[in-house]
Design a protein around this motif. Structure first.
Motif, PDB file in Angstrom:
ATOM      1  N   HIS A 236       0.828  -1.200   0.000  1.00  0.00           N
ATOM      2  CA  HIS A 236       0.000   0.000   0.000  1.00  0.00           C
ATOM      3  C   HIS A 236       0.870   1.259   0.000  1.00  0.00           C
ATOM      4  CE1 HIS A 236      -4.011  -1.880   1.573  1.00  0.00           C
ATOM      5  NE2 HIS A 236      -3.828  -2.040   0.281  1.00  0.00           N
TER       6      HIS A 236
ATOM      7  N   ARG B   9      -5.834   5.760   6.565  1.00  0.00           N
ATOM      8  CA  ARG B   9      -6.352   4.645   5.773  1.00  0.00           C
ATOM      9  C   ARG B   9      -6.134   3.300   6.452  1.00  0.00           C
ATOM     10  NH1 ARG B   9      -4.161   6.937  -0.035  1.00  0.00           N
ATOM     11  NH2 ARG B   9      -6.150   7.805  -0.746  1.00  0.00           N
TER      12      ARG B   9
ATOM     13  N   PRO C 261     -11.081  -1.833   6.611  1.00  0.00           N
ATOM     14  CA  PRO C 261     -10.838  -0.384   6.668  1.00  0.00           C
ATOM     15  C   PRO C 261     -12.025   0.349   7.283  1.00  0.00           C
ATOM     16  CG  PRO C 261     -10.195  -1.253   4.530  1.00  0.00           C
ATOM     17  CD  PRO C 261     -10.908  -2.362   5.241  1.00  0.00           C
TER      18      PRO C 261
ATOM     19  N   GLN D 236     -10.235   5.186   0.745  1.00  0.00           N
ATOM     20  CA  GLN D 236      -9.305   4.322   0.026  1.00  0.00           C
ATOM     21  C   GLN D 236      -9.137   4.729  -1.436  1.00  0.00           C
ATOM     22  OE1 GLN D 236      -7.785   2.237   2.141  1.00  0.00           O
ATOM     23  NE2 GLN D 236      -9.222   3.025   3.679  1.00  0.00           N
TER      24      GLN D 236
ATOM     25  N   ASP E  25      -7.765   6.762  -4.029  1.00  0.00           N
ATOM     26  CA  ASP E  25      -6.633   7.696  -3.995  1.00  0.00           C
ATOM     27  C   ASP E  25      -6.812   8.861  -4.956  1.00  0.00           C
ATOM     28  OD1 ASP E  25      -4.109   7.955  -2.555  1.00  0.00           O
ATOM     29  OD2 ASP E  25      -3.187   7.976  -4.540  1.00  0.00           O
TER      30      ASP E  25
END
Length: 442
Positions: free
Chosen positions: A65, A340, A349, A355, A357
């Motif tokens: 990530h 996040r 999450p 999430q 982006d």
């Protein structure tokens, strides 16, 4: 100072050649990101099924990530660079396929000035800056493209109320707090009460900022295939843009612009904008973290993020009247990535809409990433800003940035120096419209 030798090969060809290399870098970044997405899909699916990841899987997912976030930044930088090059090419009339070329005599004279230092009559008519260093006001097309580029480096300052003036003389404007003015029910045939509005006054100055000297070899300056205008504009825009972005966040207001964090810190307390001081730092479930009370918990400040209750407290501290105008969150990339990682009790999450982006949101409000905002630090205003900044702050710019060409100073190196400069100031307007976080000590 720029290492011009390193730019010679990359920049001496046509503008399209530079764009081709940027396309290649972007393709490589997108390909690597796609591979990482494919690699993380099974782990994401496992989390969605409510299954727990092993420590090794969690570390791998965290690393992937982090790399994906870096690739997203690289892709965005490539896109920004290509757009800037295209805008600059059109501004200087060097793009053969542009439908909006600036072929005015003034623009051609300015291009000739950049390349050779020749001061044509059209350029003199446009206005020569004071002094003997050869400084000139940039033509309107160049200034407009420069403005576009400046906004790319300051996500927070771009949302301030924007004021442009022709001169930099001190500028006064009125402020007013109408929140205590409430209409009343009126009985028939009775005298209507007077309402007195109290006005304040602020003053905007115009501080001078320069780009530093951008050095270009004489060979590149004279090379007809090299888009000197695009090159100089990109360097000047980056330097001045970063200076404006930093001042808009942290400027003290004493002989310099007033940044939003010092302004909010000096304003009111929790509940009406200004600053939101957290209580005792709580524990937050964070993917892959190791804390003192559990394998998946850390103190919110140490994690560079806030607990869900703290996020909501910050949001609530800005009145709904301002939130409805288009409030946003402002934070640096570290705070965003750590937020996040916050998970619920099942390892999922906590903020699904965060999430994305490309257009991240938190509690329905857009998130703007600005790395000039400092990390969360105990007992210091930092980390997170929330509110409607067009109401909270004003940025005053003086039209007509200037550019100096320095022919003699680096002549023995066969180089020409360019200095870009502009004047601006930031001041607070209505600080009830925004809040900055003051984290508690851990």
């Amino acid at each position: 100072m720029l290492a011009i030798a390193g730019f010679a090969t990359a920049l001496s060809g046509p503008l399209q050649k530079g764009n081709t290399s940027m396309f290649a870098a972007e393709r490589h970044a997108r390909a690597e990101r796609a591979q990482l997405f494919a690699k993380t899909d099974p782990l994401i699916a496992k989390l969605q099924r409510g299954e727990r990841l092993s420590n090794a899987e969690r570390r791998s997912l965290d690393l992937d990530h982090t790399r994906i976030a870096q690739l997203n930044q690289e892709i965005a930088a490539c896109q920004e660079a290509r757009e800037l090059s295209a805008e600059a090419g059109r501004a200087m009339g060097d793009s053969p396929d542009s439908g909006a070329r600036d072929d005015s005599a003034e623009s051609r004279a300015f291009t000739a000035y950049l390349r050779s230092g020749v001061r044509g009559p059209e350029l003199r008519a446009a206005g020569e800056a004071s002094g003997s260093a050869g400084g000139y006001l940039v033509p309107p097309g160049w200034w407009q493209r420069l403005q576009v580029a400046l906004k790319a480096y300051g996500g927070t300052a771009a949302d301030f109320q924007q004021i442009e003036t022709d001169t930099g003389q001190p500028m006064q404007w009125a402020t007013n707090d109408p929140t205590t003015t409430v209409g009343v029910q009126q009985a028939e045939n009775t005298l209507v009460s007077n309402v007195d509005y109290t006005f304040g006054q602020g003053t905007l100055g115009a501080y001078m900022f320069d780009s530093g000297v951008q050095l270009v070899s004489l060979q590149l300056a004279q090379d007809s295939a090299f888009n000197l205008g695009a090159f100089i504009m990109a360097r000047v825009a980056e330097s001045l843009g970063r200076a404006q972005a930093a001042a808009a966040i942290s400027g003290t207001g004493s002989s310099q612009p007033l940044g939003i964090i010092p302004a909010l810190n000096a304003a009111s307390t929790t509940g009406s904008g200004g600053k939101y001081t957290l209580g005792t730092a709580t524990k937050v479930n964070v993917a892959g973290a190791t804390g003192t009370t559990g394998a998946s918990q850390i103190t919110e400040l140490i994690g560079g993020t806030l607990s869900p209750a703290s996020w909501l407290g910050v949001l609530k501290s800005v009145d709904m009247a301002y939130r409805s105008l288009g409030a946003k969150w402002y934070m640096n990339d570290t705070t965003l990535q750590n937020t996040r990682l916050i998970t619920n009790g099942f390892g999922d999450p906590y903020y699904p809409e965060l999430q994305d982006d490309t257009k991240p949101k938190l509690y329905g409000y857009p998130v703007v990433v600005d790395n000039n905002i400092p990390n969360l630090t105990a007992s210091t205003p930092s980390g997170v800003i929330f509110g409607h900044l067009e109401s909270a702050m004003v940025l005053r710019s003086v039209r007509g940035a200037g550019l100096m060409r320095l022919d003699e100073r680096w002549a023995d190196f066969l180089q020409v120096g360019f200095i870009g400069y502009r004047r601006f100031d930031c001041r607070s307007n209505d600080l009830r419209a925004a809040t900055v976080v003051v984290p508690a000590a851990t």
